[in-house]
Motif scaffolding. Structure first.
Motif, PDB file in Angstrom:
ATOM      1  N   ASP A   4       0.843  -1.188   0.000  1.00 19.26           N
ATOM      2  CA  ASP A   4       0.000   0.000   0.000  1.00 19.26           C
ATOM      3  C   ASP A   4       0.888   1.252   0.000  1.00 19.26           C
ATOM      4  O   ASP A   4       1.928   1.272   0.668  1.00 19.26           O
ATOM      5  N   GLY A  52      -3.193  -6.738   3.523  1.00 23.63           N
ATOM      6  CA  GLY A  52      -4.656  -6.866   3.532  1.00 23.63           C
ATOM      7  C   GLY A  52      -5.093  -8.293   3.763  1.00 23.63           C
ATOM      8  O   GLY A  52      -4.293  -9.235   3.618  1.00 23.63           O
ATOM      9  N   HIS A  53      -6.345  -8.437   4.186  1.00 25.22           N
ATOM     10  CA  HIS A  53      -6.955  -9.756   4.396  1.00 25.22           C
ATOM     11  C   HIS A  53      -6.177 -10.611   5.399  1.00 25.22           C
ATOM     12  O   HIS A  53      -6.126 -11.835   5.292  1.00 25.22           O
TER      13      HIS A  53
END
Ligand code: SAH
Length: 274
Positions: free
Chosen positions: A93, A109-110
């Motif tokens: 990111d 993420g996740h």
């Protein structure tokens, strides 16, 4: 749902000439000479190493990351050359880009993470010490389980003539596929599915590397490993919680030899696609 649909697979075009230890920096750029490095380092220090523009400053901080890895001796020159070429900051990111060349894992993420550079370098370095890789001078046909953000897959594409990478989480798969597609990588197949099953259609693999760890190594990986091939994967050691890097070599007649290396901390290997 173990068999991925064909439209969840992305294959990228051949680019054989990109194989080997060639650096991927633009040919138009001045090479990294000591004088230039000193000049840029001084400019950097003056800015307190604030990565103002992702592009130009990143080559320098990436070079420093590679120098640290070289000093630690975790891997050989081929891996270092690949790490000097692949822009790690583009895989995280943008808010985290400033940390991309520190030796740290980062969230992607996740609930998943991109492994820290020294661990990636160590795994790829171990793969390179396998019998086939030493003989071939590259990793051969390679299977990666756990594409994540695609960073390690991009490195593999510089070290192997053919790479198959599998990610079980659709959201991460989609992002990694799109990102890798912009990078003009050699012989790369990105697949959505359960990597515990490997991809038998392309087996055998001279190199197999997993970025997620379970309690044991799936039979499919051992079956799909070529004779002379090497598998590197995190695995929980029997009777404890500690995870170690397992190195498995397949010798003549398919005889498997397994050794535990460094202690590591990887996300769990989970079955099924999601
Ligand atoms: N090499 C990656 C590291 C990603 S973290 C990178 O450079 O970013 C490990 C990844 O393994 C996670 O994205 C997780 O979803 C994935 N994973 C876990 N179990 C899996 C399985 N059975 N098949 C495929 N991917 C799996």
């Amino acid at each position: 749902m173990s068999e991925p649909r064909p439209d969840r697979t992305a294959r990228f075009p051949l680019a054989l000439e990109r194989l080997g230890t060639e650096a991927a920096t633009s040919p138009a750029r001045e090479p990294l000479r000591p004088q230039r490095l000193l000049r840029e380092a001084a400019q950097d220090a003056a800015r307190h190493v604030a990565p103002t523009g992702v592009g130009l400053d990143s080559a320098l901080v990436r070079h420093r990351m590679v120098e640290r890895l070289r000093a630690e001796g975790v891997c050989g020159e081929a891996v270092l050359t690949a790490m000097a070429a692949v822009p790690r900051h583009l895989f995280v990111d943008s808010a985290l880009a400033i940390q991309a060349y520190e030796d740290t894992s980062l969230p992607i993420g996740h609930g998943q993470t991109i492994s820290k550079p020294s661990v990636v370098a160590r795994m790829l370095g171990l793969l390179f010490e396998g019998e086939s890789a030493r003989r071939l001078g590259h990793l051969g046909r390679t299977l990666e389980i756990g594409t994540g953000c695609g960073y390690q897959a991009a490195l593999l594409a510089r070290l192997a003539p053919e790479v198959v990478t599998i990610e079980r989480l659709a959201a991460l798969f989609d992002r990694a596929r799109d990102r890798l597609a912009t990078m003009d990588l050699a012989h790369m197949t990105v697949r959505h599915g359960d990597g515990m099953l490997g991809l038998p259609q392309r087996a055998p693999y001279q190199s197999i590397v997993a970025a997620a760890g379970g309690d044991e190594l799936p039979d499919a990986w051992l079956d799909q490993l070529a004779i002379g091939g090497r598998l590197v994967a995190p695995m929980r050691q029997a009777g404890g919680n500690a995870q170690v890097l397992m190195v498995v070599d397949k010798g003549p007649g398919g005889k498997v030899r397994q050794r535990a290396h460094d202690g590591v901390l990887f996300v769990p290997l989970k079955s099924g696609a999601a």
